[in-house]
Design an enzyme around this catalytic site. Structure first.
Site, PDB file in Angstrom:
ATOM      1  N   LYS A  18      61.070 -24.995   8.795  1.00 18.32           N
ATOM      2  CA  LYS A  18      60.534 -23.933   7.936  1.00 18.32           C
ATOM      3  C   LYS A  18      60.067 -24.524   6.603  1.00 18.32           C
ATOM      4  O   LYS A  18      60.377 -25.679   6.280  1.00 18.32           O
ATOM      5  CB  LYS A  18      61.619 -22.865   7.737  1.00 18.32           C
ATOM      6  CG  LYS A  18      62.035 -22.141   9.029  1.00 18.32           C
ATOM      7  CD  LYS A  18      63.083 -21.063   8.715  1.00 18.32           C
ATOM      8  CE  LYS A  18      63.547 -20.316   9.946  1.00 18.32           C
ATOM      9  NZ  LYS A  18      64.552 -19.264   9.594  1.00 18.32           N
ATOM     10  N   TYR A  40      58.873 -12.674  14.282  1.00 18.72           N
ATOM     11  CA  TYR A  40      60.080 -11.937  13.867  1.00 18.72           C
ATOM     12  C   TYR A  40      60.019 -10.453  14.246  1.00 18.72           C
ATOM     13  O   TYR A  40      60.669  -9.631  13.610  1.00 18.72           O
ATOM     14  CB  TYR A  40      60.311 -12.115  12.369  1.00 18.72           C
ATOM     15  CG  TYR A  40      60.879 -13.472  12.020  1.00 18.72           C
ATOM     16  CD1 TYR A  40      62.025 -13.958  12.653  1.00 18.72           C
ATOM     17  CD2 TYR A  40      60.284 -14.268  11.046  1.00 18.72           C
ATOM     18  CE1 TYR A  40      62.556 -15.203  12.338  1.00 18.72           C
ATOM     19  CE2 TYR A  40      60.813 -15.527  10.723  1.00 18.72           C
ATOM     20  CZ  TYR A  40      61.954 -15.970  11.376  1.00 18.72           C
ATOM     21  OH  TYR A  40      62.490 -17.188  11.053  1.00 18.72           O
ATOM     22  N   PHE A  97      65.457  -6.930   4.995  1.00 18.04           N
ATOM     23  CA  PHE A  97      65.013  -8.256   4.550  1.00 18.04           C
ATOM     24  C   PHE A  97      63.718  -8.702   5.227  1.00 18.04           C
ATOM     25  O   PHE A  97      63.253  -9.825   5.026  1.00 18.04           O
ATOM     26  CB  PHE A  97      66.119  -9.296   4.798  1.00 18.04           C
ATOM     27  CG  PHE A  97      66.609  -9.362   6.221  1.00 18.04           C
ATOM     28  CD1 PHE A  97      65.946 -10.118   7.178  1.00 18.04           C
ATOM     29  CD2 PHE A  97      67.747  -8.655   6.607  1.00 18.04           C
ATOM     30  CE1 PHE A  97      66.388 -10.175   8.491  1.00 18.04           C
ATOM     31  CE2 PHE A  97      68.196  -8.690   7.925  1.00 18.04           C
ATOM     32  CZ  PHE A  97      67.512  -9.461   8.862  1.00 18.04           C
ATOM     33  N   THR A 114      73.271 -18.549  11.626  1.00 16.77           N
ATOM     34  CA  THR A 114      72.120 -17.954  10.916  1.00 16.77           C
ATOM     35  C   THR A 114      72.324 -17.941   9.404  1.00 16.77           C
ATOM     36  O   THR A 114      71.427 -18.284   8.632  1.00 16.77           O
ATOM     37  CB  THR A 114      71.916 -16.495  11.411  1.00 16.77           C
ATOM     38  OG1 THR A 114      71.758 -16.516  12.824  1.00 16.77           O
ATOM     39  CG2 THR A 114      70.730 -15.840  10.742  1.00 16.77           C
ATOM     40  N   ARG A 170      71.854 -26.176   9.109  1.00 15.24           N
ATOM     41  CA  ARG A 170      71.838 -25.054   8.164  1.00 15.24           C
ATOM     42  C   ARG A 170      73.004 -25.134   7.171  1.00 15.24           C
ATOM     43  O   ARG A 170      72.859 -24.788   6.002  1.00 15.24           O
ATOM     44  CB  ARG A 170      71.865 -23.734   8.941  1.00 15.24           C
ATOM     45  CG  ARG A 170      70.531 -23.432   9.632  1.00 15.24           C
ATOM     46  CD  ARG A 170      70.643 -22.259  10.581  1.00 15.24           C
ATOM     47  NE  ARG A 170      69.352 -21.759  11.011  1.00 15.24           N
ATOM     48  CZ  ARG A 170      69.197 -20.771  11.877  1.00 15.24           C
ATOM     49  NH1 ARG A 170      70.265 -20.186  12.412  1.00 15.24           N
ATOM     50  NH2 ARG A 170      67.993 -20.357  12.213  1.00 15.24           N
ATOM     51  N   ASN A 187      67.280 -20.999   5.707  1.00 19.81           N
ATOM     52  CA  ASN A 187      68.135 -21.765   6.614  1.00 19.81           C
ATOM     53  C   ASN A 187      67.401 -22.900   7.337  1.00 19.81           C
ATOM     54  O   ASN A 187      67.818 -23.360   8.385  1.00 19.81           O
ATOM     55  CB  ASN A 187      68.886 -20.830   7.566  1.00 19.81           C
ATOM     56  CG  ASN A 187      67.959 -19.924   8.357  1.00 19.81           C
ATOM     57  OD1 ASN A 187      66.750 -20.143   8.373  1.00 19.81           O
ATOM     58  ND2 ASN A 187      68.523 -18.930   9.011  1.00 19.81           N
ATOM     59  N   HIS A 212      64.228 -22.914  12.493  1.00 20.02           N
ATOM     60  CA  HIS A 212      64.369 -21.889  13.516  1.00 20.02           C
ATOM     61  C   HIS A 212      64.686 -22.578  14.835  1.00 20.02           C
ATOM     62  O   HIS A 212      64.154 -23.665  15.099  1.00 20.02           O
ATOM     63  CB  HIS A 212      63.069 -21.091  13.677  1.00 20.02           C
ATOM     64  CG  HIS A 212      63.072 -20.221  14.904  1.00 20.02           C
ATOM     65  ND1 HIS A 212      63.664 -18.977  14.921  1.00 20.02           N
ATOM     66  CD2 HIS A 212      62.624 -20.454  16.164  1.00 20.02           C
ATOM     67  CE1 HIS A 212      63.553 -18.485  16.146  1.00 20.02           C
ATOM     68  NE2 HIS A 212      62.934 -19.355  16.929  1.00 20.02           N
ATOM     69  N   GLU A 242      58.515 -17.241  22.377  1.00 24.64           N
ATOM     70  CA  GLU A 242      58.202 -18.013  21.162  1.00 24.64           C
ATOM     71  C   GLU A 242      57.302 -19.218  21.463  1.00 24.64           C
ATOM     72  O   GLU A 242      56.356 -19.487  20.730  1.00 24.64           O
ATOM     73  CB  GLU A 242      59.508 -18.480  20.514  1.00 24.64           C
ATOM     74  CG  GLU A 242      60.327 -17.316  19.954  1.00 24.64           C
ATOM     75  CD  GLU A 242      61.739 -17.703  19.525  1.00 24.64           C
ATOM     76  OE1 GLU A 242      62.478 -16.816  19.089  1.00 24.64           O
ATOM     77  OE2 GLU A 242      62.105 -18.894  19.641  1.00 24.64           O
TER      78      GLU A 242
HETATM   79  P1  DAT Z   1      68.459 -16.938  13.936  1.00 24.20           P
HETATM   80  O1  DAT Z   1      67.364 -17.520  13.063  1.00 24.20           O
HETATM   81  O2  DAT Z   1      69.773 -17.644  13.730  1.00 24.20           O
HETATM   82  O3  DAT Z   1      68.070 -16.836  15.392  1.00 24.20           O
HETATM   83  P2  DAT Z   1      67.968 -14.056  13.722  1.00 24.20           P
HETATM   84  O4  DAT Z   1      67.010 -14.200  14.850  1.00 24.20           O
HETATM   85  O5  DAT Z   1      69.016 -12.996  13.818  1.00 24.20           O
HETATM   86  O6  DAT Z   1      68.728 -15.445  13.417  1.00 24.20           O
HETATM   87  O7  DAT Z   1      67.173 -13.788  12.366  1.00 24.20           O
HETATM   88  C1  DAT Z   1      66.010 -14.503  12.075  1.00 24.20           C
HETATM   89  C2  DAT Z   1      66.008 -14.895  10.623  1.00 24.20           C
HETATM   90  O8  DAT Z   1      66.108 -13.736   9.792  1.00 24.20           O
HETATM   91  C3  DAT Z   1      67.192 -15.765  10.207  1.00 24.20           C
HETATM   92  O9  DAT Z   1      66.971 -17.141  10.460  1.00 24.20           O
HETATM   93  C4  DAT Z   1      67.299 -15.476   8.746  1.00 24.20           C
HETATM   94  C5  DAT Z   1      66.866 -14.030   8.627  1.00 24.20           C
HETATM   95  N1  DAT Z   1      68.025 -13.133   8.583  1.00 24.20           N
HETATM   96  C6  DAT Z   1      68.756 -12.691   9.637  1.00 24.20           C
HETATM   97  N2  DAT Z   1      69.733 -11.878   9.222  1.00 24.20           N
HETATM   98  C7  DAT Z   1      69.623 -11.806   7.866  1.00 24.20           C
HETATM   99  C8  DAT Z   1      70.334 -11.113   6.833  1.00 24.20           C
HETATM  100  N3  DAT Z   1      71.377 -10.325   7.108  1.00 24.20           N
HETATM  101  N4  DAT Z   1      69.925 -11.278   5.545  1.00 24.20           N
HETATM  102  C9  DAT Z   1      68.855 -12.071   5.252  1.00 24.20           C
HETATM  103  N5  DAT Z   1      68.144 -12.745   6.179  1.00 24.20           N
HETATM  104  C10 DAT Z   1      68.519 -12.607   7.456  1.00 24.20           C
HETATM  105 MG    MG Z   2      66.730 -15.636  16.384  1.00 26.21          MG
END
Ligand code: DAT
Ligand code: MG
Length: 168
Positions: free
Chosen positions: A11, A51, A59, A98, A109, A123, A126, A137
């Site tokens: 990222k 996303y 967020f 995450t 991360r 973080n 991805h 994806e």
């Molecule tokens: P991951 O990236 O671990 O697969 P995810 O698919 O649930 O996690 O979410 C995608 C991204 O969204 C994640 O890398 C960071 C952001 N994110 C997820 N939950 C969040 C939260 N509670 N507050 C802020 N950002 C968040």
């Molecule tokens: Mg994810």
């Protein structure tokens, strides 16, 4: 155990912090092979598709701005497809939780991520979290010709009147 593919994105924070080498070294511990890689300019359309499952979250808008590079003045990510036995879990283990504050400190991360004062989980990377997500994806970020293996079925189409940019 099955051979799987997984999408990794470095990222914008990973790129501006010059972490590409460190990240790839960590990922190499999984002993997988890279079947595709590219640097991609991230449009809003691509970001929102990537996303999609988080549409409506409080967020979401900041997350889109983050992956588009608007928080780091770098409108690109570096994308990889890794392949191998149990690839998804092996990579997720190295990548970490995450939330970078909860992530194992030796994970990518945990070592390099942070939460901004406005609550964005920066973080660093991805990584796909299931086979279903990986397929969606990888098809979103890569064309069949970008990969050195035929991992999903393809078809041939004829496109006429299509403008193409070639070297001048
Ligand atoms: P991951 O990236 O671990 O697969 P995810 O698919 O649930 O996690 O979410 C995608 C991204 O969204 C994640 O890398 C960071 C952001 N994110 C997820 N939950 C969040 C939260 N509670 N507050 C802020 N950002 C968040
Ligand atoms: Mg994810």
């Amino acid at each position: 155990m099955a051979v799987e593919q997984t999408l990794i994105l470095i990222k914008p924070d990973g790129l501006v912090k010059s972490l590409t080498g460190n990240i790839l070294s960590r990922l190499s511990e999984a002993k997988l092979i890279i079947v595709g890689s590219k640097t991609v300019r991230v449009s809003r359309e691509l970001a929102e598709k990537h996303y999609k499952h988080l549409t409506g979250k409080p967020f979401f808008e900041e997350l889109i701005r983050y992956i588009m590079g608007e928080l780091h003045s770098s409108n690109r990510v570096v994308a990889f497809v890794y392949q191998g036995e149990d690839a998804i879990k092996k990579i997720r283990d190295i990548v970490g939780d995450t939330n970078p504050e909860n992530a194992n400190p030796v994970s990518i991360r945990g070592a390099y991520g942070r939460i901004t004062t406005s609550g964005v989980f920066e973080n660093v990377v991805h990584a796909s979290s299931s086979n279903e997500d990986a397929e969606i994806e990888i098809k979103l970020w890569f064309k069949p010709e970008d990969l050195v293996e035929d991992i999903y079925p393809t078809k041939e189409i004829t496109v006429s009147n299509k403008k193409e940019i070639v070297w001048a």
